[in-house]
Scaffold this motif. Structure first.
Motif: not given
Lengths: 152, 256, 219, 204
Positions: A33, A37, A42, A46, A48, B181-182, C180, C184, C190, C193-194, C196-197, C199
């Motif tokens: 995972i 990530l 991805l 992300l 936004y 990610w952000w 987020n 999103a 989608g 990813p969040w 998954l984070l 998890l």
């Protein structure tokens, strides 16, 4: 300090729980995972903001008063200084949006630069009060004699 | 079976028990000072970034500070694991010293980043992943240091803080990666998009900061270990706990 | 007695204590509602703004109040309780895992109770299914983190403030992922990813709880 | 030697307890009795020295093997205040993998059958101590460690303490009993020691 075991014999120690059955698959899954990530590309999803095209297309989803972020390049020659802030046109190459930014823009704000502005639609004008300049990742030494003066 | 190793200080450690700093540590000071001077000279002579101008020179403080902070917390986590495995005092002091220095450099990275942010982004603070994550890092390790202060018994302290040092690193990894990610304005790693002259200068300052980190950490560690040996020395021949309680003497009070 | 049966026994016991005392449902939850109301009053009458900050407030209240839930007197377990468990030859991992899971279950109840209250007060509708996943995942992460923090702060005099400063920054990844995933959806992206984070954080904490349980017990 | 924080608590203690016997331990407040008991319970490790409990080396991780055969009754019961007496004992039985049938018998034996459904927080100190004695009956330890065994107890409860100690030693286990009531202690144990300023001294 010694405690002698009696003649009744030493009781056997209880077997220690072995966590490998949990730990090995868990660590493996975490690596998968984590790798997904980190390297799963991805990232592009992300950040936004809406591009100018998206914003115009989905204008009905963001009625006046609903805030969102809008990204676009400052169209050269469109900057206009207002008493309170600045007005310019942002474009993603296909669609242009008129932006009225109601506070002082950051120092790096200039023609041709990528900006993200946050605000709402007011009619067909995007009125923003927060502007962030998307800094590019390039660091270049200035060419000889072409030093661009920066006031601190 | 003796467990002396837990409370006695490691003879290899960088002090001689009297609290005086040993020669290797002092030599390191010289190298660190020389490195910083060199880094300043290089940083001020290489050309500044075309777009940003001289403000960009803050990079030579900001980037190495952040790097050293992460290095320091990594060292804390690894030393914590080593302590849990060996119970050697020196790993505990290394973890503590490294976290302490790491907090200092996290502060430096935050301050320089905010000063840099004002002219480039137009704001001191923005809700950016890298800023937020660094600020959190700062708070997490302040918590780590607070936990150390709050635990009186040395072995208990070492155990608790070792566990905390490992969990904190876990969180740091997550928080740190959130930059990718952000929603972010902070640039991603700029290793490949940087001018060679600027890159060289950056490497020089990263190296200098790393030496400073090693110097500060070993000094801090020597101090912690000197404190520990002082504590042990005071312990020998001192009274046991029960001696603190003496016979009640009510007469004396009622007479007075 | 196997590991999981012992864990189940301890969890059942912890839940029975909560059912008897109603510490979270009867005390912490009303306090959280009062906080939400106070927040609305402090912001003032700006319906649009309140509507917008509703979900953010919800998660912040969950996060801050998780400290209270983790530190609830029946959840922390006194030093004597830990000693008793040790002398019953209960593996330290059982105690830590069970404390984390029971805190997570109680936290989930708290979250589920708080959700309609927030929706009502802030006139807001969560328009996605992602809540079904994020609520339990955040509860689990907070429970596991809290259990670890509890073990490192046990019986320290400044434990309440220490636990707070160790839990809140540590749980930020959970907050980031939870909020987020909502954002999103707003921007039509989608949420995978969040999730998954979430998890990944939960897995990391789970590994830490099990792998560190031995050293925690070590003398 | 055991040292907690900056203060040595136990200085020089050499003690051997034979199985099937009970020893009494007395001494002033703060003399290290509780710390000695915690060491014997493998909950604390001496800083220096050797410690073997029931044949397990308690200085190493081997100590875990000894634990299920040890019962420590200390200052704090470590039970759940909001659960009933019976539920608390059931939990102990569950964790030991023993049948819950023993619970009621044990409560009967210590005279708490009638209070089985009472929450622990509504029980008096003497009742809590009796409940812990019931725990001893369920656990059937090889090593029983009793701190402040007779403090604050009425005659009947104190007698019960002595009976439980006798029961454990009769079954071949060992017991260490800390008490300030030397006369009572003397009749209940085989050897009597005094701990003073971290140093152990044999009285009888």
């Amino acid at each position: 300090m010694t405690e002698q075991p009696g003649e009744t014999g030493t009781p056997l120690p209880p077997a220690r729980t072995n966590y490998r059955a949990f730990l090995i698959p868990a660590v493996g899954l975490l690596i998968i995972i984590g790798g997904f990530l980190l390297f799963g590309n991805l990232n592009s999803n992300l950040v936004y903001y809406l591009t100018t095209s998206d914003a115009v297309e989905n204008q009905s989803d963001f009625p006046d008063g609903r805030r969102f972020r809008l990204a676009g390049e400052v169209v050269p020659g469109s900057i206009e200084n207002l008493p309170s802030g600045t007005a310019f046109t942002a474009s993603d190459g296909t669609t242009a949006v008129a932006v009225r930014h109601q506070s002082d823009p950051p120092q790096l704000f200039q023609e041709g630069i990528e900006v993200v502005v946050e605000g709402t639609w007011v009619g067909d004008v995007f009125v923003s009060d927060v502007m962030l300049v998307k800094h590019d990742e390039e660091y270049r030494a200035p060419e000889e004699g072409n030093y661009q003066e920066e006031s601190p | 079976m003796t467990t002396d190793s837990e409370t006695s200080t490691d003879p290899q450690a960088g002090h001689d028990g009297s609290g005086r700093t040993s020669t290797p540590v002092r030599k390191l000071d010289g190298i660190a000072v020389a490195g910083i001077v060199l880094a300043i000279v290089v940083a001020m002579t290489v050309p500044a970034d075309k777009l940003q101008g001289d403000v960009q020179r803050l990079m030579y403080v900001h980037v190495p500070s952040a790097w050293v902070a992460f290095l320091a917390f990594g060292v804390t986590a690894l030393s914590s694991i080593a302590w849990l495995r060996t119970h050697k005092v020196t790993w505990d002091t290394t973890a503590a010293a490294s976290a302490f220095v790491g907090v200092f450099f996290t502060g430096t990275a935050l301050a320089s980043g905010m000063i840099w942010g004002k002219p480039t982004w137009g704001v001191f603070w923005t809700w950016d992943a890298r800023l937020v994550s660094t600020a959190l890092l700062f708070v997490i390790y302040l918590g780590y240091l607070a936990l150390r202060r709050a635990t009186p018994d040395p072995i208990d302290r070492a155990r608790r803080s070792a566990i905390m040092g490992i969990i904190a690193a876990l969180q740091v990894a997550v928080v740190y990666k959130s930059v990718d990610w952000w929603v972010t304005l902070h640039q991603q790693s700029s290793r490949n998009s940087i001018d060679p002259a600027l890159r060289l200068s950056l490497w020089v300052s990263v190296l200098a900061f790393t030496i400073v980190y090693i110097g500060l950490t070993s000094r801090r560690r020597a101090l912690l270990e000197a404190e520990e040996s002082l504590r042990l020395r005071g312990l020998r021949g001192s009274a046991v706990a029960g001696d603190a309680i003496s016979k009640p003497n009510l007469e004396a009070r009622s007479d007075g | 007695m196997t590991f999981w049966r012992q864990v189940r026994t301890v969890i059942a016991n912890n839940l029975r204590v909560e059912r008897r005392t109603l510490e979270v449902v009867g005390v912490t939850f009303p306090f959280a509602v009062a906080t939400l109301i106070a927040f609305g009053l402090a912001v003032g009458i700006d319906a649009a703004l309140l509507e917008r900050i509703g979900p953010a407030l919800y998660w912040v209240v969950v996060l801050i109040f998780s400290v209270l839930i983790i530190l609830r007197s029946s959840g922390t377990g006194s030093a004597a309780q830990r000693d008793l468990m040790k002398l019953l030859a209960v593996d330290p991992a059982v105690t830590t895992v069970a404390a984390g899971l029971s805190a997570a279950l109680i936290m989930l109840v708290f979250e589920i109770l708080l959700l309609p209250v927030t929706m009502l007060l802030f006139n807001w509708t969560p328009g996605t299914w992602s809540w079904v996943v994020t609520l339990p995942m955040v509860a689990l992460g907070l429970g596991l983190l809290g259990s670890l923090v509890n073990t490192v702060t046990t019986s320290l005099s400044s434990r309440t403030s220490l636990a707070a400063i160790l839990i809140v920054p540590g749980s930020i990844p959970l907050l980031v992922a939870a909020t987020n995933s909502l954002e999103a959806t707003t921007y039509g992206q989608g949420i995978l990813p969040w999730l998954l984070l979430l998890l990944a954080v939960n897995l990391g904490l789970g590994i830490a709880v099990v792998a560190l349980a031995g050293p925690i017990d070590d003398l | 030697m055991l040292q907690l924080g900056n203060t040595p608590v136990l200085a020089d203690v050499t003690l051997a307890v034979d199985m099937g016997t009970a020893i009494g331990l007395t001494g002033a407040n703060g003399s290290g009795k509780s710390s000695l008991l915690r060491c014997l319970a493998t909950l604390q490790r001496p800083t220096v020295g050797t410690l073997s409990v029931l044949g397990f080396d308690a200085m190493t991780a081997e100590r875990r093997g000894a634990r299920r055969y040890i019962t420590l009754i200390g200052h704090d019961a470590g039970l759940y205040p909001s659960l009933t007496l019976r539920e608390n004992l059931d939990l102990v039985a569950d964790m030991l993998g023993r049948s819950r049938d023993h619970t009621l018998q044990a409560l009967e034996a210590v005279g708490l059958r009638g209070a089985a459904a009472r929450p622990l927080e509504a029980a008096s100190k003497g009742m809590v101590r009796r409940l812990e004695l019931a725990r001893v009956l369920i656990q059937q330890p090889r090593l029983l460690l009793l701190d402040e065994a007779h403090a604050g107890l009425d005659t009947a409860s104190s007698d019960l303490v002595d009976q439980v100690v006798a029961r454990v030693t009769a079954d071949g286990g060992a017991a260490v009993v800390v008490s300030h009531e030397i006369d009572r202690l003397q009749s209940a144990v085989d050897n009597l020691y005094k701990l003073e300023a971290g140093i152990l001294e044999r009285l009888v």
